[in-house]
Design a protein around this motif. Structure first.
Motif, PDB file in Angstrom:
ATOM      1  N   PRO A  63      -0.394 -12.061  14.957  1.00 46.56           N
ATOM      2  CA  PRO A  63      -0.695 -10.840  15.704  1.00 46.56           C
ATOM      3  C   PRO A  63      -1.283  -9.762  14.803  1.00 46.56           C
ATOM      4  O   PRO A  63      -1.184  -9.841  13.575  1.00 46.56           O
ATOM      5  CB  PRO A  63       0.667 -10.405  16.256  1.00 46.56           C
ATOM      6  N   SER A  64      -1.869  -8.762  15.421  1.00 43.64           N
ATOM      7  CA  SER A  64      -2.472  -7.647  14.692  1.00 43.64           C
ATOM      8  C   SER A  64      -1.438  -6.996  13.768  1.00 43.64           C
ATOM      9  O   SER A  64      -0.291  -6.786  14.167  1.00 43.64           O
ATOM     10  CB  SER A  64      -3.001  -6.650  15.732  1.00 43.64           C
ATOM     11  N   GLY A  65      -1.830  -6.725  12.532  1.00 47.65           N
ATOM     12  CA  GLY A  65      -0.953  -6.036  11.606  1.00 47.65           C
ATOM     13  C   GLY A  65      -0.042  -6.947  10.800  1.00 47.65           C
ATOM     14  O   GLY A  65       0.777  -6.463  10.008  1.00 47.65           O
ATOM     15  N   CYS A  66      -0.159  -8.267  10.941  1.00 51.02           N
ATOM     16  CA  CYS A  66       0.772  -9.175  10.256  1.00 51.02           C
ATOM     17  C   CYS A  66       0.349  -9.461   8.814  1.00 51.02           C
ATOM     18  O   CYS A  66       1.076 -10.126   8.083  1.00 51.02           O
ATOM     19  CB  CYS A  66       0.928 -10.475  11.034  1.00 51.02           C
ATOM     20  N   GLY A  67      -0.841  -8.995   8.407  1.00 50.74           N
ATOM     21  CA  GLY A  67      -1.240  -9.155   7.006  1.00 50.74           C
ATOM     22  C   GLY A  67      -2.346 -10.180   6.765  1.00 50.74           C
ATOM     23  O   GLY A  67      -2.602 -10.559   5.617  1.00 50.74           O
ATOM     24  N   LYS A  68      -3.042 -10.585   7.811  1.00 53.02           N
ATOM     25  CA  LYS A  68      -4.101 -11.603   7.669  1.00 53.02           C
ATOM     26  C   LYS A  68      -5.266 -11.080   6.830  1.00 53.02           C
ATOM     27  O   LYS A  68      -5.699 -11.725   5.877  1.00 53.02           O
ATOM     28  CB  LYS A  68      -4.642 -12.021   9.053  1.00 53.02           C
ATOM     29  N   THR A  69      -5.794  -9.900   7.234  1.00 52.09           N
ATOM     30  CA  THR A  69      -6.957  -9.347   6.528  1.00 52.09           C
ATOM     31  C   THR A  69      -6.609  -9.047   5.075  1.00 52.09           C
ATOM     32  O   THR A  69      -7.380  -9.350   4.161  1.00 52.09           O
ATOM     33  CB  THR A  69      -7.469  -8.090   7.253  1.00 52.09           C
ATOM     34  N   THR A  70      -5.420  -8.495   4.861  1.00 50.50           N
ATOM     35  CA  THR A  70      -5.001  -8.191   3.491  1.00 50.50           C
ATOM     36  C   THR A  70      -4.949  -9.471   2.650  1.00 50.50           C
ATOM     37  O   THR A  70      -5.438  -9.492   1.515  1.00 50.50           O
ATOM     38  CB  THR A  70      -3.627  -7.492   3.504  1.00 50.50           C
ATOM     39  N   VAL A  96       3.987   0.687   2.206  1.00 49.21           N
ATOM     40  CA  VAL A  96       3.827  -0.284   3.291  1.00 49.21           C
ATOM     41  C   VAL A  96       3.701  -1.662   2.663  1.00 49.21           C
ATOM     42  O   VAL A  96       2.808  -1.891   1.847  1.00 49.21           O
ATOM     43  CB  VAL A  96       2.541   0.013   4.119  1.00 49.21           C
ATOM     44  N   SER A 145       0.915   4.761   1.608  1.00 48.91           N
ATOM     45  CA  SER A 145       0.209   5.491   2.646  1.00 48.91           C
ATOM     46  C   SER A 145       1.051   6.705   3.041  1.00 48.91           C
ATOM     47  O   SER A 145       2.197   6.552   3.454  1.00 48.91           O
ATOM     48  CB  SER A 145      -0.007   4.542   3.827  1.00 48.91           C
ATOM     49  N   ALA A 184       2.412  -4.884   3.232  1.00 43.93           N
ATOM     50  CA  ALA A 184       1.506  -5.583   4.156  1.00 43.93           C
ATOM     51  C   ALA A 184       1.673  -7.092   4.044  1.00 43.93           C
ATOM     52  O   ALA A 184       1.620  -7.811   5.027  1.00 43.93           O
ATOM     53  CB  ALA A 184       0.061  -5.194   3.861  1.00 43.93           C
ATOM     54  N   TYR A 215       0.867  -1.183   0.000  1.00 41.96           N
ATOM     55  CA  TYR A 215       0.000   0.000   0.000  1.00 41.96           C
ATOM     56  C   TYR A 215       0.898   1.227   0.000  1.00 41.96           C
ATOM     57  O   TYR A 215       1.992   1.194   0.549  1.00 41.96           O
ATOM     58  CB  TYR A 215      -0.834   0.070   1.277  1.00 41.96           C
TER      59      TYR A 215
HETATM   60  P1  ADP Z   1      -4.080  -7.977  10.210  1.00 45.07           P
HETATM   61  O1  ADP Z   1      -5.396  -8.306   9.597  1.00 45.07           O
HETATM   62  O2  ADP Z   1      -3.189  -9.152  10.373  1.00 45.07           O
HETATM   63  O3  ADP Z   1      -4.213  -7.220  11.499  1.00 45.07           O
HETATM   64  P2  ADP Z   1      -3.769  -6.198   7.937  1.00 45.07           P
HETATM   65  O4  ADP Z   1      -3.750  -7.094   6.760  1.00 45.07           O
HETATM   66  O5  ADP Z   1      -5.020  -5.481   8.218  1.00 45.07           O
HETATM   67  O6  ADP Z   1      -3.264  -7.011   9.209  1.00 45.07           O
HETATM   68  O7  ADP Z   1      -2.622  -5.098   7.778  1.00 45.07           O
HETATM   69  C1  ADP Z   1      -1.271  -5.422   7.478  1.00 45.07           C
HETATM   70  C2  ADP Z   1      -0.453  -4.144   7.372  1.00 45.07           C
HETATM   71  O8  ADP Z   1      -0.886  -3.383   6.257  1.00 45.07           O
HETATM   72  C3  ADP Z   1      -0.585  -3.229   8.575  1.00 45.07           C
HETATM   73  O9  ADP Z   1       0.663  -2.615   8.796  1.00 45.07           O
HETATM   74  C4  ADP Z   1      -1.601  -2.214   8.112  1.00 45.07           C
HETATM   75  O10 ADP Z   1      -1.417  -0.991   8.774  1.00 45.07           O
HETATM   76  C5  ADP Z   1      -1.306  -2.102   6.637  1.00 45.07           C
HETATM   77  N1  ADP Z   1      -2.502  -1.754   5.840  1.00 45.07           N
HETATM   78  C6  ADP Z   1      -3.632  -2.507   5.738  1.00 45.07           C
HETATM   79  N2  ADP Z   1      -4.523  -1.929   4.921  1.00 45.07           N
HETATM   80  C7  ADP Z   1      -3.947  -0.767   4.500  1.00 45.07           C
HETATM   81  C8  ADP Z   1      -4.363   0.303   3.623  1.00 45.07           C
HETATM   82  N3  ADP Z   1      -5.565   0.276   3.023  1.00 45.07           N
HETATM   83  N4  ADP Z   1      -3.501   1.314   3.426  1.00 45.07           N
HETATM   84  C9  ADP Z   1      -2.292   1.337   4.031  1.00 45.07           C
HETATM   85  N5  ADP Z   1      -1.837   0.383   4.847  1.00 45.07           N
HETATM   86  C10 ADP Z   1      -2.649  -0.658   5.094  1.00 45.07           C
END
Ligand code: ADP
Ligand code: MG
Length: 358
Positions: free
Chosen positions: A40-47, A19, A14, A21, A12
């Motif tokens: 852990p939070s922020g490791c890239g699961k949702t992405t 970043v 930002s 991800a 991404y």
């Molecule tokens: P998780 O679901 O494991 O908590 P995410 O996949 O949400 O992690 O995020 C992984 C990393 O990507 C984090 O550092 C987050 O801040 C960054 N990130 C996620 N979505 C965006 C976005 N739309 N723009 C910029 N950075 C993003």
């Protein structure tokens, strides 16, 4: 496989900064599998999950569904549904209408809608609550409505992003069992995102443990717990003792380590070890036996002083100081007679099998 990520990267931009991800994830999820992304939070699961669903385009790499490259296919053409923590139910519609909504929009005949909605409400155990509005229901029930609404479309895979995060512990545990039952019953592939290790261990056929945009280990729950592939995995899943020792000698396929004032630690030697080398190892607290006398046999043996004893109902937890600053936590199952092996200040011997160090 039902779902494949092939060297997938997501960057991404930002505030003018890149970043990363997801930094290169490859995995293959089998048809009908309950698969978890854990980390852990922020490791890239949702992405990662959003790239499977098609809500994000990978910067690099390929996404395949049932063998077909869908990297550039929009989400509504992917035969996949996603369930979110926020449920996203229509507040003004009752349960039946919430679940039937997608089918009505697709102009499915009324008789079929009736049959399919009825069937799925049975699966999620909501028969008799068809007329309720979301706000008249508990969090767990709302979550089941959201699940029914996704499943009624008969997707080939269901993606769930921390779906139980808003529920309290008791309800969450009940829903974990429930979700697993539902998945078994409908037989479709579930991809489950969670930061809760016990949740992932409870439900999954296999788990990908993620850290900082990468998969550190991909295996079944037992393997992940018993044989963590890295220090990170060992620390993130369950409780672990992280120790560090120096190789004294190598006999056959066993290396003997010295660790502070301790006696000896045995670890499997894989040929790469030489005397003088430093070895990091982890041992689970429940694999360690605590005793007043020095144990016999080919065991790892260390001596220390009990600095803490905590009674935890089903087990006792000891912290044992080794004298050089290192500490080892030991869990001891509470036996029938409820006796405690040692008290604070006692000298004790700890021992474990060589294969329980890794
Ligand atoms: P998780 O679901 O494991 O908590 P995410 O996949 O949400 O992690 O995020 C992984 C990393 O990507 C984090 O550092 C987050 O801040 C960054 N990130 C996620 N979505 C965006 C976005 N739309 N723009 C910029 N950075 C993003
Ligand atoms: Mg997330």
């Amino acid at each position: 496989p039902a779902i494949e990520l092939d060297h997938v990267v997501k960057e991404y931009v930002s505030h003018g900064e890149v970043v990363r991800a997801v930094k290169g994830v490859s995995l293959a999820i089998a048809e009908g599998e309950f698969f978890s992304l854990l980390g852990p939070s922020g490791c890239g699961k949702t992405t990662s999950m959003r790239m499977i669903a098609g809500f994000e385009d990978p910067t690099q790499g390929i996404v395949r569904l049932h063998g077909e490259d869908v990297t550039n296919v929009p989400p509504n053409k992917r035969d996949i549904n996603m369930v979110f923590q926020s449920y996203a139910l229509f507040p003004h519609m009752n349960v039946w209408d919430n679940v039937a909504f997608g089918l009505k929009r697709k102009k499915v005949p009324d008789a079929e809608i009736k049959r399919r909605v009825g069937e799925i409400l049975e699966v999620v155990d909501l028969v008799g609550r068809e007329k309720r509005r979301p706000k008249e229901m508990s969090g767990g029930q709302q979550q089941r409505v959201a699940l029914a609404r996704a499943l009624v479309n008969r997707p080939r895979a269901l993606l769930l992003d921390e779906p139980l995060g808003a529920l309290d512990l008791k309800l969450r545990q009940a829903m974990q069992i429930e979700l697993k039952r539902i998945q078994r019953e409908v037989g479709i592939t579930f991809v489950y995102v969670t930061h809760d290790q016990s949740e992932a261990l409870t439900m999954s056929d296999r788990i990908a443990v993620m850290n900082d945009g990468l998969v550190e280990q991909l295996a079944d729950p037992r393997e992940i717990y018993e044989r963590p592939a890295s220090k990170f995995v060992a620390g993130f899943i369950g409780t672990s003792n992280l120790l560090s020792g120096t190789v004294q000698q190598i006999t056959g396929d066993t290396a003997v380590l010295a660790l502070g004032v301790s006696d000896r630690i045995l670890v499997p030697a894989d040929g790469a070890l030489a005397p003088g080398a430093t070895v990091d190892l982890t041992v689970r607290p429940e694999k360690i036996k605590i005793a007043r006398d020095r144990p016999e046999g080919d065991l790892s043996v260390v001596r220390g002083t009990v600095s803490e004893v905590v009674y935890l109902g089903t087990y006792n937890s000891y912290v044992v100081a080794l004298g050089d600053g290192a500490e080892i936590t030991v869990f001891e199952q509470n036996a029938h007679d409820s006796t405690i092996t040692a008290e604070r200040g006692d000298t004790v011997w700890l021992s474990w099998q060589p294969w329980h160090s890794y």
